[in-house]
Design a protein around this motif. Sequence first.
Motif, PDB file in Angstrom:
ATOM      1  N   UNK A  92       0.887  -1.177   0.052  1.00  0.00           N
ATOM      2  CA  UNK A  92      -0.070   0.023  -0.045  1.00  0.00           C
ATOM      3  C   UNK A  92       1.032   1.220   0.009  1.00  0.00           C
ATOM      4  N   UNK A  93       0.708   2.115  -0.879  1.00  0.00           N
ATOM      5  CA  UNK A  93       1.537   3.326  -1.004  1.00  0.00           C
ATOM      6  C   UNK A  93       0.738   4.677  -1.199  1.00  0.00           C
ATOM      7  N   UNK A  94       1.224   5.715  -0.618  1.00  0.00           N
ATOM      8  CA  UNK A  94       0.443   7.016  -0.847  1.00  0.00           C
ATOM      9  C   UNK A  94       1.559   8.038  -1.197  1.00  0.00           C
ATOM     10  N   UNK A  95       1.357   8.917  -2.116  1.00  0.00           N
ATOM     11  CA  UNK A  95       2.376  10.006  -2.555  1.00  0.00           C
ATOM     12  C   UNK A  95       1.576  11.166  -2.387  1.00  0.00           C
ATOM     13  N   UNK A  96       2.377  11.998  -1.736  1.00  0.00           N
ATOM     14  CA  UNK A  96       1.691  13.389  -1.202  1.00  0.00           C
ATOM     15  C   UNK A  96       2.548  14.364  -1.789  1.00  0.00           C
ATOM     16  N   UNK A  97       1.669  15.418  -2.424  1.00  0.00           N
ATOM     17  CA  UNK A  97       2.652  16.486  -3.276  1.00  0.00           C
ATOM     18  C   UNK A  97       1.876  17.945  -2.600  1.00  0.00           C
ATOM     19  N   UNK A  98       2.161  18.267  -1.628  1.00  0.00           N
ATOM     20  CA  UNK A  98       1.615  19.722  -1.199  1.00  0.00           C
ATOM     21  C   UNK A  98       2.111  20.572  -2.130  1.00  0.00           C
ATOM     22  N   UNK A 245      -4.616  23.531   0.732  1.00  0.00           N
ATOM     23  CA  UNK A 245      -4.983  24.191  -0.527  1.00  0.00           C
ATOM     24  C   UNK A 245      -4.043  23.939  -1.654  1.00  0.00           C
ATOM     25  N   UNK A 246      -4.690  23.222  -2.693  1.00  0.00           N
ATOM     26  CA  UNK A 246      -3.420  22.911  -3.787  1.00  0.00           C
ATOM     27  C   UNK A 246      -2.760  21.460  -3.728  1.00  0.00           C
ATOM     28  N   UNK A 247      -3.235  20.685  -2.597  1.00  0.00           N
ATOM     29  CA  UNK A 247      -2.281  19.690  -2.310  1.00  0.00           C
ATOM     30  C   UNK A 247      -2.991  18.406  -3.265  1.00  0.00           C
ATOM     31  N   UNK A 248      -2.191  17.343  -3.830  1.00  0.00           N
ATOM     32  CA  UNK A 248      -2.350  16.323  -4.466  1.00  0.00           C
ATOM     33  C   UNK A 248      -1.806  15.109  -3.583  1.00  0.00           C
ATOM     34  N   UNK A 249      -2.850  14.048  -3.570  1.00  0.00           N
ATOM     35  CA  UNK A 249      -2.555  12.777  -2.922  1.00  0.00           C
ATOM     36  C   UNK A 249      -3.209  11.932  -3.554  1.00  0.00           C
ATOM     37  N   UNK A 250      -2.297  10.890  -3.960  1.00  0.00           N
ATOM     38  CA  UNK A 250      -2.387   9.790  -4.989  1.00  0.00           C
ATOM     39  C   UNK A 250      -2.287   8.464  -4.049  1.00  0.00           C
ATOM     40  N   UNK A 251      -3.392   7.618  -4.069  1.00  0.00           N
ATOM     41  CA  UNK A 251      -3.595   6.407  -3.260  1.00  0.00           C
ATOM     42  C   UNK A 251      -3.286   5.278  -4.520  1.00  0.00           C
ATOM     43  N   UNK A 252      -2.368   4.214  -4.082  1.00  0.00           N
ATOM     44  CA  UNK A 252      -2.187   3.075  -5.008  1.00  0.00           C
ATOM     45  C   UNK A 252      -1.973   1.903  -4.536  1.00  0.00           C
ATOM     46  N   UNK A 253      -1.626   0.875  -5.124  1.00  0.00           N
ATOM     47  CA  UNK A 253      -1.275  -0.479  -4.713  1.00  0.00           C
ATOM     48  C   UNK A 253      -2.442  -0.993  -4.005  1.00  0.00           C
ATOM     49  N   UNK A 254      -2.309  -1.635  -2.886  1.00  0.00           N
ATOM     50  CA  UNK A 254      -3.280  -2.364  -2.020  1.00  0.00           C
ATOM     51  C   UNK A 254      -4.036  -1.419  -1.047  1.00  0.00           C
ATOM     52  N   UNK A 255      -3.840   0.154  -1.522  1.00  0.00           N
ATOM     53  CA  UNK A 255      -4.465   0.858  -0.143  1.00  0.00           C
ATOM     54  C   UNK A 255      -6.182   0.677   0.009  1.00  0.00           C
ATOM     55  N   UNK A 256      -6.627   0.648  -1.097  1.00  0.00           N
ATOM     56  CA  UNK A 256      -8.063   0.503  -0.870  1.00  0.00           C
ATOM     57  C   UNK A 256      -8.595  -0.969  -0.643  1.00  0.00           C
ATOM     58  N   UNK A 257      -7.641  -2.069  -0.590  1.00  0.00           N
ATOM     59  CA  UNK A 257      -8.084  -3.282  -0.187  1.00  0.00           C
ATOM     60  C   UNK A 257      -7.459  -3.399   1.293  1.00  0.00           C
ATOM     61  N   UNK A 258      -6.733  -2.739   1.723  1.00  0.00           N
ATOM     62  CA  UNK A 258      -6.085  -2.945   3.095  1.00  0.00           C
ATOM     63  C   UNK A 258      -6.396  -1.868   4.132  1.00  0.00           C
ATOM     64  N   UNK A 259      -6.902  -0.678   3.592  1.00  0.00           N
ATOM     65  CA  UNK A 259      -7.035   0.448   4.516  1.00  0.00           C
ATOM     66  C   UNK A 259      -8.468   1.135   4.209  1.00  0.00           C
ATOM     67  N   UNK A 260      -8.836   2.001   5.049  1.00  0.00           N
ATOM     68  CA  UNK A 260      -9.915   2.912   5.070  1.00  0.00           C
ATOM     69  C   UNK A 260      -9.505   4.331   5.109  1.00  0.00           C
ATOM     70  N   UNK A 261     -10.479   5.419   4.888  1.00  0.00           N
ATOM     71  CA  UNK A 261     -10.146   6.680   4.988  1.00  0.00           C
ATOM     72  C   UNK A 261     -11.376   7.487   5.221  1.00  0.00           C
ATOM     73  N   UNK A 262     -11.314   8.543   5.938  1.00  0.00           N
ATOM     74  CA  UNK A 262     -12.477   9.482   5.953  1.00  0.00           C
ATOM     75  C   UNK A 262     -11.965  10.751   6.250  1.00  0.00           C
ATOM     76  N   UNK A 263     -12.941  11.876   6.268  1.00  0.00           N
ATOM     77  CA  UNK A 263     -12.707  13.068   6.435  1.00  0.00           C
ATOM     78  C   UNK A 263     -13.617  13.729   7.660  1.00  0.00           C
ATOM     79  N   UNK A 264     -13.147  13.521   8.728  1.00  0.00           N
ATOM     80  CA  UNK A 264     -14.050  13.861   9.852  1.00  0.00           C
ATOM     81  C   UNK A 264     -14.585  15.168  10.085  1.00  0.00           C
ATOM     82  N   UNK A 265     -15.748  15.263  10.746  1.00  0.00           N
ATOM     83  CA  UNK A 265     -16.149  16.651  11.251  1.00  0.00           C
ATOM     84  C   UNK A 265     -15.300  17.222  12.122  1.00  0.00           C
TER      85      UNK A 265
END
Length: 290
Positions: A92-98, A245-265
């Motif tokens: 599972x990989x993520x690529x963060x580009x602020x 503001x203006x940030x790109x986050x890329x989720x790839x590999x097994x991230x969706x199978x092995x992880x969950x995500x949310x934006x909380x209140x």
Amino acid sequence: MEDKRQRARVQGAWAGPVNEKPASRSASRASSSRNQVFTGNTQSRVKRGDPLPAEREFIFKAPEEVVRKAPEPRRIEKQGLYEISTSPSGVSRIHLIPGFFDLKEADWMFEQLLQDIPWMQREHIRQDISYAEPRLTAWYGEIPYTYSRLTMQANPHWHPLLIMLKDRIEDFTKNTFNSLLCNLYRNEKDSVDWHSDDEPALGRNPVIASLSFGASRMFEMRKKPLPEENNDYTYVQRLHIPLDHGTLLVMEGATQEDWQHRVPKEYHSREARINLTFRKMYSDPGVAHT
């Protein structure tokens, strides 16, 4: 003859009883045994009059309970490619580009999207109770999108700005996308609950490119528990990623199978935020998983 008897009597008197010595030895052993004491299981010998050794005490000690603590969330905010887990499903990989877009570009794009996207608030039904989704959405693509038993009809008429953004992200990620989910979080009360982008139409190990404009919000991730954990998320790995503001986050590999995500209140005032998630959809799920 009389002399022989006299000598025998004298010799017998001197000799004493025949069994005197063995009796004396037996008595000595008995006396010795009376002066010895055998104690408990230790079989140690002590003399009469000596204090007895303390008896061995048996103290019950309960097994020490292993204290299991929930791990602290890991915060990721610097640009980079992160391998967040490895499992039989894959890496599972993520690529963060602020700052994928600079502030002036991002400001202009935010205003355009806020005004021009046909935002709608959709209704969900859970246990026969209808409730409004806590954000506004729009769906662009070639086929409808179904999640949480809600189907969004595809809008094939992409806004020119969305086409430009898709091209820029495809060029950067070297992936192609044909669909886009737009989310508008109007304030801190809007949110999206825990989920994975793992619908069959997305295929196996989909690449999801998430672009954010407007107010900064915390993007949280948690690893799915192992089967023996009985769906208990208490002790799983967690990530906190501020999406500015203006940030790109890329989720790839097994991230969706092995992880969950949310934006909380959140509980302090936030301005509006727009999030665009680009993805590739397949009309035939069989093709998607080949």
